[in-house]
Design a protein around this motif. Structure first.
Motif, short mmCIF file in Angstrom:
data_model
loop_
_atom_site.label_atom_id
_atom_site.label_comp_id
_atom_site.label_asym_id
_atom_site.label_seq_id
_atom_site.Cartn_x
_atom_site.Cartn_y
_atom_site.Cartn_z
N THR A 142 0.82 -1.21 0.00
CA THR A 142 0.00 0.00 0.00
C THR A 142 0.85 1.27 0.00
O THR A 142 0.35 2.36 0.26
CB THR A 142 -0.95 0.01 1.21
OG1 THR A 142 -0.17 -0.11 2.42
CG2 THR A 142 -1.94 -1.14 1.13
N VAL A 143 2.14 1.12 -0.31
CA VAL A 143 3.06 2.26 -0.34
C VAL A 143 3.27 2.71 -1.78
O VAL A 143 3.63 1.89 -2.64
CB VAL A 143 4.42 1.88 0.29
CG1 VAL A 143 5.43 3.02 0.13
CG2 VAL A 143 4.25 1.55 1.77
N PRO A 144 3.06 3.97 -2.10
CA PRO A 144 3.26 4.44 -3.49
C PRO A 144 4.72 4.31 -3.92
O PRO A 144 5.65 4.41 -3.12
CB PRO A 144 2.85 5.93 -3.42
CG PRO A 144 2.00 6.04 -2.21
CD PRO A 144 2.55 5.04 -1.23
N SER A 145 4.90 4.09 -5.21
CA SER A 145 6.23 3.99 -5.80
C SER A 145 6.15 4.54 -7.21
O SER A 145 5.05 4.76 -7.74
CB SER A 145 6.69 2.53 -5.81
OG SER A 145 5.88 1.76 -6.67
N PRO A 146 7.28 4.75 -7.88
CA PRO A 146 7.22 5.28 -9.25
C PRO A 146 6.38 4.44 -10.20
O PRO A 146 5.65 4.98 -11.03
CB PRO A 146 8.70 5.29 -9.66
CG PRO A 146 9.43 5.51 -8.38
CD PRO A 146 8.66 4.72 -7.36
N ALA A 147 6.45 3.12 -10.07
CA ALA A 147 5.68 2.24 -10.96
C ALA A 147 4.25 2.02 -10.47
O ALA A 147 3.39 1.58 -11.24
CB ALA A 147 6.38 0.90 -11.12
N ARG A 148 4.01 2.30 -9.18
CA ARG A 148 2.68 2.11 -8.60
C ARG A 148 2.31 3.37 -7.80
O ARG A 148 2.26 3.34 -6.58
CB ARG A 148 2.65 0.88 -7.70
CG ARG A 148 2.95 -0.43 -8.42
CD ARG A 148 3.09 -1.60 -7.44
NE ARG A 148 1.81 -2.02 -6.91
CZ ARG A 148 1.46 -1.95 -5.63
NH1 ARG A 148 2.31 -1.46 -4.72
NH2 ARG A 148 0.28 -2.37 -5.23
N PRO A 149 2.07 4.49 -8.49
CA PRO A 149 1.82 5.75 -7.77
C PRO A 149 0.50 5.77 -7.00
O PRO A 149 0.35 6.58 -6.09
CB PRO A 149 1.82 6.80 -8.89
CG PRO A 149 1.47 6.03 -10.13
CD PRO A 149 2.08 4.68 -9.95
N ASN A 150 -0.42 4.89 -7.37
CA ASN A 150 -1.73 4.85 -6.71
C ASN A 150 -2.05 3.42 -6.26
O ASN A 150 -2.98 2.79 -6.79
CB ASN A 150 -2.81 5.37 -7.64
CG ASN A 150 -2.58 6.81 -8.04
OD1 ASN A 150 -2.60 7.71 -7.21
ND2 ASN A 150 -2.35 7.04 -9.33
N PRO A 151 -1.31 2.90 -5.30
CA PRO A 151 -1.58 1.54 -4.83
C PRO A 151 -2.88 1.49 -4.05
O PRO A 151 -3.45 2.54 -3.70
CB PRO A 151 -0.39 1.26 -3.91
CG PRO A 151 -0.05 2.59 -3.34
CD PRO A 151 -0.27 3.56 -4.50
N PRO A 152 -3.38 0.29 -3.76
CA PRO A 152 -4.60 0.20 -2.94
C PRO A 152 -4.39 0.89 -1.59
O PRO A 152 -3.29 0.86 -1.02
CB PRO A 152 -4.78 -1.31 -2.76
CG PRO A 152 -4.02 -1.93 -3.88
CD PRO A 152 -2.87 -1.03 -4.16
N LYS A 153 -5.44 1.50 -1.08
CA LYS A 153 -5.35 2.17 0.22
C LYS A 153 -5.18 1.15 1.34
O LYS A 153 -4.48 1.39 2.32
CB LYS A 153 -6.60 3.02 0.46
CG LYS A 153 -6.52 3.85 1.73
CD LYS A 153 -7.72 4.79 1.85
CE LYS A 153 -7.62 5.65 3.11
NZ LYS A 153 -8.79 6.56 3.25
N PHE A 154 -5.82 -0.02 1.17
CA PHE A 154 -5.74 -1.07 2.18
C PHE A 154 -5.40 -2.38 1.50
O PHE A 154 -5.81 -2.64 0.37
CB PHE A 154 -7.06 -1.23 2.93
CG PHE A 154 -7.51 0.00 3.67
CD1 PHE A 154 -6.76 0.49 4.73
CD2 PHE A 154 -8.67 0.66 3.30
CE1 PHE A 154 -7.16 1.62 5.41
CE2 PHE A 154 -9.09 1.79 3.98
CZ PHE A 154 -8.33 2.28 5.04
N ASP A 155 -4.67 -3.22 2.22
CA ASP A 155 -4.43 -4.58 1.76
C ASP A 155 -5.63 -5.43 2.17
O ASP A 155 -6.06 -5.37 3.33
CB ASP A 155 -3.14 -5.13 2.40
CG ASP A 155 -2.75 -6.48 1.84
OD1 ASP A 155 -3.48 -7.46 2.12
OD2 ASP A 155 -1.73 -6.57 1.16
N PRO A 156 -6.18 -6.25 1.26
CA PRO A 156 -7.38 -7.02 1.60
C PRO A 156 -7.17 -8.03 2.72
O PRO A 156 -8.15 -8.47 3.34
CB PRO A 156 -7.74 -7.73 0.29
CG PRO A 156 -6.49 -7.70 -0.53
CD PRO A 156 -5.78 -6.44 -0.14
#
Length: 222
Positions: free
Chosen positions: A111-125
């Motif tokens: 759930t941590v943003p990164s250059p390749a994943r700027p909008n990750p899920p807010k919560f882990d299921p």
């Protein structure tokens, strides 16, 4: 198997080294301080992944059946070592015959943003309300640089052409090896709060024999 282990004197890396040798594998250990390696049957390559030597790293991984990394920042001042060091490892593997890579990350990183994943899920299921709303917000504040480093490291691994596995444990302990733990793919484990370094190393080695871990993120916890 012929294995190359990076950060082989760290908490997880040391467990990887011991368990791999005890299982009869041929091991190359890549470390900054070779004096910390006491096992005589180990081939030791001295390298500082903060300033990697391309030739040394290619020599370390060339011909390896698998490469395992326990690399990670030990403090905020070391943030950046995981992604930069892993980039050097990936480059060395892509320049040689080594293809299989297993690395350690951390449970909150999904759930941590990164250059390749700027909008990750807010919560882990897989996370319950206590982890979502209490534990992980505190950890992400206190260890922000640490998790950002690991998130960038995961980007590098996922974007490579290698046969990779990312292992995400929760809080690590120094309890002994049990060989009894839970795993889940692409999400955290419910009530997964702890795991020993020994058990993480055990799974990382077992992942080499499991086709279902190829190019997958795997959570592990007691």
């Amino acid at each position: 198997m012929k294995l190359t282990i990076f950060a082989a004197t760290g908490g997880v890396g040391g467990q990887l080294l011991t368990q791999a040798l005890d299982a009869g594998h041929e091991v190359t250990a890549v470390v900054r301080n070779p004096s910390k390696i006491s096992r005589k049957e180990v081939r030791v390559v001295t390298a500082d992944l903060a300033a990697p030597d391309r030739g040394a790293l290619e020599s370390a991984v060339d011909g390896a059946d698998a490469v395992l990394s326990g690399l990670g920042p030990r403090s905020s001042s070391e943030a950046g070592i995981a992604w930069r060091g892993t980039q050097a490892i990936v480059n060395a593997m892509q320049a040689t015959s080594a293809r299989r890579l297993v690395v350690i990350s951390a449970a909150p990183v999904g759930t941590v943003p990164s250059p390749a994943r700027p909008n990750p899920p807010k919560f882990d299921p897989g996370d319950g309300a206590f982890l979502r709303h209490v534990v992980y917000p505190i950890l992400k504040t206190l260890l922000r640089k640490y998790y950002v480093d690991l998130a960038q490291m995961e980007d590098i691994v996922r974007e490579s052409s290698l046969d990779w596995t990312v292992v995400r444990p929760p809080q690590l302990t120094d309890k002994p090896l049990t060989g009894s733990y839970r795993v889940a793919f692409e999400q955290n484990l419910p009530r997964g709060l702890h795991i020993s370094r020994a058990d993480v190393a055990h799974f990382m080695l077992r992942a080499l024999e499991r086709a279902d871990t190829s190019r997958r993120v795997v959570a592990i916890a007691d």
